[in-house]
Write a protein that holds these residues in place. Structure first.
Motif, PDB file in Angstrom:
ATOM      1  N   TRP A 149      -1.564   1.676  -4.527  1.00 13.50           N
ATOM      2  CA  TRP A 149      -0.992   2.724  -3.677  1.00 13.50           C
ATOM      3  C   TRP A 149      -1.115   4.103  -4.328  1.00 13.50           C
ATOM      4  O   TRP A 149      -1.451   5.086  -3.677  1.00 13.50           O
ATOM      5  CB  TRP A 149       0.477   2.382  -3.422  1.00 13.50           C
ATOM      6  CG  TRP A 149       1.165   3.233  -2.400  1.00 13.50           C
ATOM      7  CD1 TRP A 149       0.669   4.325  -1.774  1.00 13.50           C
ATOM      8  CD2 TRP A 149       2.476   3.034  -1.890  1.00 13.50           C
ATOM      9  NE1 TRP A 149       1.601   4.836  -0.899  1.00 13.50           N
ATOM     10  CE2 TRP A 149       2.722   4.063  -0.947  1.00 13.50           C
ATOM     11  CE3 TRP A 149       3.480   2.105  -2.129  1.00 13.50           C
ATOM     12  CZ2 TRP A 149       3.922   4.169  -0.256  1.00 13.50           C
ATOM     13  CZ3 TRP A 149       4.670   2.214  -1.440  1.00 13.50           C
ATOM     14  CH2 TRP A 149       4.885   3.225  -0.514  1.00 13.50           C
TER      15      TRP A 149
ATOM     16  N   THR B 291      -0.909  -5.080   5.446  1.00  9.87           N
ATOM     17  CA  THR B 291      -0.355  -3.722   5.513  1.00  9.87           C
ATOM     18  C   THR B 291      -0.477  -3.140   6.909  1.00  9.87           C
ATOM     19  O   THR B 291       0.479  -2.547   7.439  1.00  9.87           O
ATOM     20  CB  THR B 291      -1.060  -2.808   4.500  1.00  9.87           C
ATOM     21  OG1 THR B 291      -0.835  -3.310   3.173  1.00  9.87           O
ATOM     22  CG2 THR B 291      -0.539  -1.392   4.583  1.00  9.87           C
TER      23      THR B 291
ATOM     24  N   ASN C  90       8.733  -2.367   3.009  1.00  9.67           N
ATOM     25  CA  ASN C  90       7.690  -1.907   2.094  1.00  9.67           C
ATOM     26  C   ASN C  90       7.686  -2.720   0.802  1.00  9.67           C
ATOM     27  O   ASN C  90       6.621  -3.034   0.250  1.00  9.67           O
ATOM     28  CB  ASN C  90       7.916  -0.429   1.798  1.00  9.67           C
ATOM     29  CG  ASN C  90       6.719   0.217   1.144  1.00  9.67           C
ATOM     30  OD1 ASN C  90       6.771   0.570  -0.021  1.00  9.67           O
ATOM     31  ND2 ASN C  90       5.633   0.383   1.878  1.00  9.67           N
TER      32      ASN C  90
ATOM     33  N   GLY D   8      -1.951  -2.359  -1.325  1.00  5.47           N
ATOM     34  CA  GLY D   8      -1.528  -1.069  -1.871  1.00  5.47           C
ATOM     35  C   GLY D   8      -2.472   0.054  -1.500  1.00  5.47           C
ATOM     36  O   GLY D   8      -2.038   1.159  -1.129  1.00  5.47           O
TER      37      GLY D   8
ATOM     38  N   MET E 217      -1.956   0.930   2.057  1.00 10.05           N
ATOM     39  CA  MET E 217      -0.719   1.682   2.241  1.00 10.05           C
ATOM     40  C   MET E 217      -0.918   3.164   1.937  1.00 10.05           C
ATOM     41  O   MET E 217      -0.321   4.038   2.584  1.00 10.05           O
ATOM     42  CB  MET E 217       0.377   1.095   1.346  1.00 10.05           C
ATOM     43  CG  MET E 217       1.729   1.791   1.453  1.00 10.05           C
ATOM     44  SD  MET E 217       2.373   1.861   3.142  1.00 10.05           S
ATOM     45  CE  MET E 217       2.668   0.129   3.457  1.00 10.05           C
ATOM     46  N   SER E 218      -1.768   3.472   0.964  1.00  8.01           N
ATOM     47  CA  SER E 218      -2.008   4.881   0.634  1.00  8.01           C
ATOM     48  C   SER E 218      -2.678   5.611   1.795  1.00  8.01           C
ATOM     49  O   SER E 218      -2.433   6.793   2.024  1.00  8.01           O
ATOM     50  CB  SER E 218      -2.879   4.992  -0.620  1.00  8.01           C
ATOM     51  OG  SER E 218      -4.202   4.565  -0.357  1.00  8.01           O
TER      52      SER E 218
ATOM     53  N   GLU F  52      -0.143   5.962   4.739  1.00 10.20           N
ATOM     54  CA  GLU F  52       0.797   7.050   4.446  1.00 10.20           C
ATOM     55  C   GLU F  52       0.277   8.395   4.949  1.00 10.20           C
ATOM     56  O   GLU F  52       1.056   9.292   5.296  1.00 10.20           O
ATOM     57  CB  GLU F  52       1.034   7.112   2.934  1.00 10.20           C
ATOM     58  CG  GLU F  52       2.195   7.972   2.512  1.00 10.20           C
ATOM     59  CD  GLU F  52       3.529   7.318   2.786  1.00 10.20           C
ATOM     60  OE1 GLU F  52       4.544   7.935   2.473  1.00 10.20           O
ATOM     61  OE2 GLU F  52       3.552   6.199   3.320  1.00 10.20           O
TER      62      GLU F  52
END
Length: 544
Positions: free
Chosen positions: A70, A198, A223, A249, A252-253, A256
């Protein structure tokens, strides 16, 4: 009840280590202090904690790998992808083969498959350990990005190699063709499951939030559970749970970047993940120290089976393996650098040769840590026929010794090796920050003007919104002036910003003291004081 007390003692040791590392007159990496505290716990409790390898792997690895994926800087990862892949994949295979044969040569009683397993589990580097050492050594930022990218990817490659080696030790057979097919399934399915986990969880969460609202704390808990879910689903389908956690991970980045998460949730979630990372890494090193007496006892028993009685052979093995790993890493870094310079020269490109001290620092910065410890603890206790796993305690001892020696070597060597070196500044990062601030300020001014026109009819006083808009726009205009100034003007603007930041921090601290004073004298309710202090804390976090 005793197990709960030991866990609480370990958490207290993690907390104490953060203070001790600041109080000690000698500068030591945080993991070494935690290992020492773990050894003290073992001395007082009199015995070690019995670990279930599968539970240990599930509890510690998924969240740490998820967080690595992430938070890894994507721009640096893509810019130096060739160098990172050379270190994360090529160096791992080179280490497994070279160190595996070296270990088997040093300790003939250790089966070759077990030697390969040990070489595989000590191949991944640890970014947390490197970061703690880097705070006291002037490591260039670009090199740190390369080391972080390497540690993210070599966790997966090293642990997958470890899994193959353990399987060969258990079955006594190894097929290159079968291993290649299995690796493709492990990697492909693991990455796909991680990405899918995710994306699906995020989509479901957004749908629920859109229709039913967002309960406090629920997004953070979801999360936290994503890496465990991705890992368990991948393992259920015999894919790589390690790669699934890393891929989750990384996904997820990118999720975001959509910006759907509430600001308050992002702030709280960041604090929670920082605590989780600090706790899990700390507990693992404390656990290593707590296991050391039993590991040493078991290693001496394994040593006697190899025909050596003198315990100093353990020290010899530990330093020989550590030096062998350092030499293999240096050879790989030097060879790949020479090949890269040769290719650039053939293309007519100018390539600056790095200083030899920087080359040696790259080799010395290959510190082993949490992933090595978590992986080696998962070695099976017995073979399929019920007999003890060969040289298990000796393998765990040597992996633990490599962690200790690499930490000591880097903490002592890196600051001295890089002392006095001057590295060129990297203006690209400052330029990117200025660009982002300019674009954000320009967008904010447009939004303020549009909102002013929309809200003016709702106000009885026609001067309210124009005056307020002028004040807010002035703040953003100042930011634009800072971003577009050149030369001495830019320096002056930044000095003014620093002065303004110091004054604002002093003002915020005074506001907070006044609010606390009112609350202490019952002139302000607890609920209202907490609300106002939170606003001040968020403002202070921005300026700090």
């Amino acid at each position: 009840m005793e197990s709960i007390e030991i866990v609480l003692a370990m958490l207290l040791a993690v907390i104490a280590s953060a203070y001790l590392v600041r109080l000690l007159p000698v500068s030591l990496p945080l993991p070494l202090v935690q290992i020492a505290l773990g050894a003290l716990i073992a001395a007082f409790t009199g015995h070690g904690v019995t670990l279930d390898p599968e539970i240990f792997f599930l509890l510690f690895l998924p969240p740490l790998l998820f967080l690595d994926g992430w938070r890894i800087p994507k721009s640096g990862l893509l810019r130096d992808k060739v160098v990172i892949l050379e270190l994360a994949l090529g160096l791992v295979v080179f280490t497994v083969l070279g160190a595996g044969y070296l270990i088997h040569l040093l300790i003939p009683a250790m089966p070759l498959a077990v030697a390969f397993a040990l070489a595989a589990i000590v191949s991944p580097t640890d970014p947390v350990a490197v970061s703690s050492i880097a705070s006291r050594a002037p490591i260039p930022k670009r090199l740190m990005h390369i080391l972080e990218g390497e540690s993210l990817l070599n966790d997966a490659s090293g642990l997958v190699c470890f899994r193959f080696a353990v399987a060969a030790a258990l079955t006594g057979a190894f097929s290159v063709a079968q291993a290649s097919i299995t690796f493709l399934w492990l990697a492909g399915a693991g990455v796909a499951i991680g990405l899918g986990a995710t994306v699906i969880v995020t989509w479901v969460q957004r749908w629920l939030t859109r229709h039913f609202g967002e309960p406090n704390g629920s997004p953070i808990l979801v999360n936290l559970l994503i890496p465990f879910g991705a890992y368990m689903v991948a393992e259920h389908y015999h894919a790589s749970g390690i790669l699934a956690a890393v891929a989750a991970g990384i996904a997820m980045s990118y999720v975001e970047l959509s910006g759907h998460t509430l600001a308050a949730t992002r702030i709280q979630r960041s604090a929670v993940w920082d605590t989780v990372q600090f706790s899990l890494n700390g507990v693992m090193f404390v656990l290593l120290g707590e296991q050391l007496p039993d590991i040493l006892h078991g290693a001496r028993a394994s040593l006697e089976q190899s025909g050596h009685v003198n315990p100093w052979w353990l020290v010899l093995y530990a330093f020989s393996v550590s030096l062998g790993l350092l030499a293999l890493r240096f050879i790989w870094v030097w060879a790949t650098l020479r090949i890269t310079l040769y290719k650039k020269g053939k293309r007519g490109e100018h390539a600056q040769r790095p200083h030899w001290r920087l080359l040696l620092a790259t080799s010395l910065a290959g510190v082993r840590g949490a992933i090595t410890l978590a992986g080696v603890m998962t070695l099976p206790l017995t073979l399929p026929d019920g007999s003890p796993f060969p040289a298990r305690d000796l393998t765990i001892f040597l992996a633990s010794a490599v962690i200790l020696i690499s930490l000591l070597a880097a903490s002592i060597g890196l600051p001295r090796l890089l002392a006095g070196m001057q590295f060129p500044r990297e203006p690209a990062e400052q330029q990117q920050e200025d660009l982002a601030r300019r674009e954000a300020a320009a967008a904010a001014i447009v939004a303020i003007e549009a909102a002013q026109v929309e809200l003016m009819p709702l106000s009885a006083d026609p001067e309210v919104y124009p005056q307020a808009a002028a004040r807010v726009i002035a703040l953003y205009q100042h930011r634009l002036n800072v971003g577009t100034s050149l030369g001495d003007d830019a320096v002056k603007f930044r000095k003014r910003d620093q002065a303004e930041r110091a004054l604002r921090l002093a003002a915020l601290q005074a506001e907070r003291r006044a609010i606390f004073n009112l609350a202490r004298h019952d002139r302000l309710s607890d609920e209202l004081s907490r609300k106002l202090v939170r606003e001040l804390d968020l403002a202070e976090a921005r300026y700090r």
